[in-house]
Design an enzyme around this catalytic site. Structure first.
Site, mmCIF file in Angstrom:
data_model
loop_
_atom_site.group_PDB
_atom_site.id
_atom_site.type_symbol
_atom_site.label_atom_id
_atom_site.label_comp_id
_atom_site.label_asym_id
_atom_site.label_seq_id
_atom_site.Cartn_x
_atom_site.Cartn_y
_atom_site.Cartn_z
ATOM 1 N N GLY A 253 0.796 -1.224 0.000
ATOM 2 C CA GLY A 253 0.000 0.000 0.000
ATOM 3 C C GLY A 253 0.831 1.278 0.000
ATOM 4 C CD GLU B 176 2.044 3.673 5.312
ATOM 5 O OE1 GLU B 176 3.103 3.549 5.945
ATOM 6 O OE2 GLU B 176 1.333 2.692 5.000
ATOM 7 C CG HIS C 71 4.103 3.364 10.482
ATOM 8 N ND1 HIS C 71 4.186 2.445 11.494
ATOM 9 C CD2 HIS C 71 3.594 2.696 9.411
ATOM 10 C CE1 HIS C 71 3.736 1.260 11.052
ATOM 11 N NE2 HIS C 71 3.362 1.388 9.804
ATOM 12 C CD GLU D 237 3.519 -2.145 9.891
ATOM 13 O OE1 GLU D 237 2.437 -1.531 9.878
ATOM 14 O OE2 GLU D 237 4.545 -1.716 9.304
HETATM 15 N N1 B3K Z 1 5.660 -0.717 6.574
HETATM 16 C C1 B3K Z 1 5.145 -0.839 5.247
HETATM 17 C C2 B3K Z 1 5.098 -2.242 4.748
HETATM 18 C C3 B3K Z 1 6.373 -2.741 4.244
HETATM 19 C C4 B3K Z 1 6.203 -4.112 3.636
HETATM 20 C C5 B3K Z 1 7.518 -4.678 3.271
HETATM 21 N N2 B3K Z 1 7.410 -5.979 2.660
HETATM 22 C C6 B3K Z 1 3.797 -0.240 5.101
HETATM 23 C C7 B3K Z 1 3.017 -0.138 6.336
HETATM 24 O O1 B3K Z 1 2.661 -1.087 6.976
HETATM 25 O O2 B3K Z 1 2.771 0.948 6.740
HETATM 26 ZN ZN ZN Z 2 2.334 -0.033 8.749
#
Ligand code: B3K
Ligand code: ZN
Length: 862
Positions: A267, A304, A307, A326
């Site tokens: 995504g 995002e 995060h 996550e």
């Molecule tokens: N942290 C990324 C996902 C990365 C996947 C790598 N295979 C997006 C998210 O979860 O925000």
């Molecule tokens: Zn994430």
């Protein structure tokens, strides 16, 4: 494709118990990129410091890289060597400067990991282990580094040069080239590194933080897409304000940029100060994006952004801790979305998603705990278990602590671990300390896989009632025996005659295998409402009758519980149709009639409540999945609902016609009920249903209505079907994101010829495996169309395996993600199981298979 990605005989298993802190830290790095799609030079200057007393050399991860130069403290390095694809540099002192130079070819990078090209844009994706495809570095999340990044590129092709942090300098050089330098003051793991170079324009905005700092915001896209970025920018501002209000967290850099690219493995990515997004989670206008797309954009932008604290400021010690960032961040984005519209509908959608993707994962060969113990390829662990079950685990802690203590616990967590790489255990300890609770047993949510099952039986005795609760956790691969979990179950009793609440809602923490709870002084027969709000991510089996469920679907005061009672009633009816051939639809029809005609209800909620469980969720309730029988039973119930409630569907359809598109919860609810009603009108076989769908399709001023019409037509067999598909294609042939919908809608069709049609579409001039969205739109959608994928001839399995083998050569990560439906052979009859296994074996035997695919396919064979 980089050879290093190809599995050798026995790929190495990485184990959590083997974690060791890094031998060397890298406090600073200066990166110098001479960008060119065919040949990019990368010079890296690492300041390294020895950690602790040891004499081990510096080992820098690499993947497909050749060291063109290695310097230590400015002089040619002595005695460096390669260990497989890693660079080993012996160092005598405790602090040195190590420099390397490599050359990479972004335009040949089809894996879309590391530095790659997408539609003329150069961009990066480093999580989890893509940085090692760019330069030699200790590619692990517990090495935190300050980055200085210089990029030089052709100015005409790449006028915009972006990286993490803040821009510090820029200039022009001869030959039409220019350069820019960025500096990120926050130490970060290399998986959060990003750069972008391209011919981009920004939708710019600004946000004033709660401490009064102004942050420059930019959503960067190609010029023609600029008009489709307002929704994402608005969502970003809402997210920034929400995180301040709800978690007290403020943004920390002067700029925050988002770039949208068309080729992306998932995504979006939360790189510090420079998020890179799959364009499907940025671009929206009424003509091309559905309400679902609009909501998903806001949710992913928020995710995002969030995060920045839960993931970036506090990162993961190792990849086994992935759910630390996550699960928590999904919980945070769910809270954000709930606050933007109907919290009840959001909860229903999330639970439906959990049941569609996480429950089957937990019941299948790839089941793993929220904190896994081992992996071969970490990319395979970006799963519904890590993300969505992980979010449910956080939600349970929130439920047990209550909102005030939960907030104190997250404050403690942010303060204590800011700037560090932490573990799930660190998070749980903060919850315990601030919450004043003991989570000893609760920790099993991190270690035990499998969806717990609860049975709840309520027995009446005079004016007393006894509720007997029992729990079991099923065996999963590598975990044959399970211990009891802590299950927070919200429950309440309602009077069967009066409909009155007979108790306050109570939170029961079920910790033992069996418990009894007593209720006294009851004045009438009670009906049990349990797991209200889906307070625990479990399967609940009760002895409630169809009448009890119908009653709750009309009278429960928790909207989620109302939905749930209706789902259970539908599920019981469908399961008994499949197993006994019963065609008694009356209870469901009457319950749906009640919901549909209850004027007090939010139409968005009604639309969710009257939807039947999916084919695959019905299959999950059965010992052996019979796709044909399930499809027939579901269609029969749909037809009965459509026919008996024909007038109500017409009323719902007509009363929800909006004149002009508006993106508001009320307008979205109206569109939702409209498409659901259209589906039932078509299911009734009404003579004008296809015309009605075509009319909606042709006259719509928005994609939600247009796609709603197309979805109904795509499953029908009127000549209007072809006409609509052609018109849709002609209108949107230049728009990749909308073409994905065209492929997907056909792959999800319930027509008998869907398998053949999907094979034909795989040969369509607009189909390509090189674009992950397109691959997912056709192959991914087909694999969840239960009846079509599991057609008895086995052609669906063969097609799937052919596509996965081909895709694995280009993009192992995306290929491996699409495998799980083929791996669930144990759930089907012997003939299908043998066909599915044969295809899995064919995949495993493919020469040059990636370790991503090897892990998924070989585990699925066990
Ligand atoms: N942290 C990324 C996902 C990365 C996947 C790598 N295979 C997006 C998210 O979860 O925000
Ligand atoms: Zn994430």
């Amino acid at each position: 494709m980089a050879d290093a990605q190809i599995a050798t005989q026995a790929p190495r298993i990485i184990r959590r118990e083997d974690y060791r802190a890094p031998d060397w830290q890298v406090p600073e790095i200066a990166l110098d990129f001479d960008l060119d799609p065919a040949a990019t030079r990368v010079r890296a200057r690492l300041t390294v410091t020895r950690r602790g007393a040891h004499d081990r050399p510096l080992v820098l991860d690499g993947d497909g890289l050749t060291a063109l130069r290695v310097l230590v403290d400015g002089a040619e390095a002595q005695g460096w060597s390669m260990d497989g694809s890693n660079l080993v540099v012996p160092l005598s002192g405790d602090a040195h400067v190590v420099e390397t130079e490599v050359e990479i070819a972004p335009e040949r990078n089809t894996q879309l990991e590391g530095l790659y090209a997408s539609g003329g844009i150069l961009c990066t994706q480093c999580e989890a282990e893509g940085f090692r495809r760019i330069t030699f570095f200790p590619d692990r999340p517990d090495v935190l580094t300050r980055y200085r990044v210089k990029m030089t590129a052709d100015k005409a092709r790449f006028p915009v040069l972006l990286a993490n942090g803040d821009p510090v300098a820029q200039g022009e050089i001869q030959g039409g080239r220019h350069w820019a330098e960025w500096h990120d003051p926050f130490p970060k793991p290399c998986y959060l590194f990003a750069l972008v170079a391209g011919d981009l324009v920004a939708n710019s905005g600004s946000f004033r933080t709660m401490s009064g700092r102004d942050v420059q915001l930019g959503i960067w896209v190609r010029q023609p897409d600029l008009a489709k970025t307002d929704h994402a920018l608005a969502a970003l501002k809402l997210s920034m304000a929400w995180d301040e209000k709800v978690y007290g967290r403020e943004y920390d850099l002067d700029v925050f940029n988002i770039v949208a690219v068309d080729d992306f493995n998932f995504g979006a990515m939360e790189n510090k100060g420079l998020n890179v997004f799959n364009s499907r989670y940025i671009l929206a206008d009424p003509d091309t994006a559905t309400d679902y797309d609009y909501d998903a954009i806001a949710a992913v932008v928020a995710h995002e952004y969030f995060h920045n604290w839960s993931g970036n400021r506090i990162t993961c010690r190792d990849w086994f801790q992935l759910s630390l960032k996550e699960g928590f961040t999904v919980f945070r984005d769910q809270g954000f979305s709930a606050d933007q519209g109907s919290a009840a509908v959001k909860r229903i959608e999330d639970v439906r998603g959990l049941r569609a993707s996480q429950f089957p994962e937990d019941a299948g060969p790839l089941a793993h705990p929220v904190r896994p113990d081992e992996y071969i390829e970490i990319s395979n662990f970006y799963t519904a278990t890590i993300y969505n079950k992980g979010a449910e685990v956080i939600r349970m802690m929130h439920t047990i602590l209550g909102p005030t203590k939960f907030r104190e616990a997250t404050d403690l967590y942010f303060e204590r671990f800011d700037g560090t790489a932490a573990t799930c255990e660190d998070f749980v300890q903060c919850m315990e300390e601030a919450g004043g609770v003991d989570f000893d047993q609760f920790r099993r949510w991190y270690t035990q896989a499998g969806t717990p099952r609860v049975t709840a039986n309520l027995a009446m005795d005079g004016d007393k009632a006894r509720l007997t609760l029992s729990q079991t956790v099923p065996p999963t691969p590598g975990q044959p025996v399970k211990e009891p979990m802590v299950l927070p179950l919200k429950l309440k009793l309602f009077g069967a005659q009066t409909g009155r609440a007979m108790s306050d809602e109570q939170l029961v923490l079920l910790k033992d295998p069996h418990t009894e709870i007593f209720f006294e002084n009851l004045t009438e027969k009670p009906v049990l409402s349990i797991n209200r709000g889906f307070s625990a991510p479990v399967v609940v089996e009760t002895d409630r009758t169809a009448a009890d469920l119908a009653f709750l679907s009309a009278h429960d005061d928790d909207p989620f519980a109302r939905y749930e009672a209706m789902q259970q009633l539908m599920l019981d009816t469908l399961v008994s149709s499949v197993t006994t051939g019963s065609t008694d639809h009356d209870a469901v029809v009457e319950a749906v009639r009640n919901t549909l005609t209850d004027a007090a209800l939010d139409p968005a909620f009604v639309a969710e409540a009257v939807l039947l469980p999916s084919d695959s969720f019905i299959g999950d309730q059965l010992a052996v999945v019979d796709p044909e029988a399930i499809f027939r039973a579901r269609e029969a119930l749909r037809r009965a609902l459509g026919t008996v409630l024909h007038d109500q569907w017409r009323t719902a359809y007509e009363s929800s016609i909006a004149n002009r598109f508006e993106y508001s919860p009320a307008a979205k609810g109206a569109r939702r009920i409209r498409s659901v009603a259209l589906g039932y009108i078509a299911a009734s076989g009404a003579a004008d249903a296809q015309e009605l769908a075509f009319d909606q399709f042709s006259k719509a001023d928005n994609m939600t209505d247009r796609q709603g019409g197309l979805t109904t037509l795509a499953s029908g067999d009127s000549p209007l079907r072809e006409q609509a598909l052609e018109a849709f294609y002609a209108r949107y042939r230049g728009n990749g994101l909308v073409l994905d919908k065209w492929f997907q809608t056909q792959a999800l069709s319930s027509r008998d010829d869907t398998p053949e049609m999907v094979e034909r579409l795989a040969g369509h001039r607009d189909f390509t495996l090189a674009n992950p969205n397109r691959a997912r739109a056709l192959i991914g959608a087909f694999s969840v169309n239960q009846r079509a994928f599991h057609q008895p001839s086995g052609r669906g399995y063969r097609f799937m395996a052919d596509q996965l083998i081909a895709l694995d050569k280009l993009n192992p990560q995306t290929a491996a993600k699409l495998l799980p439906p083929l791996g669930r052979w144990k759930r089907f009859d012997a003939t299908r199981a043998a066909q599915m296994r044969a295809e899995l074996e064919r995949i495993v035997a493919t020469p040059g298979l990636s370790k991503d695919m090897f892990e998924q396919a070989s585990k699925s064979l066990d």
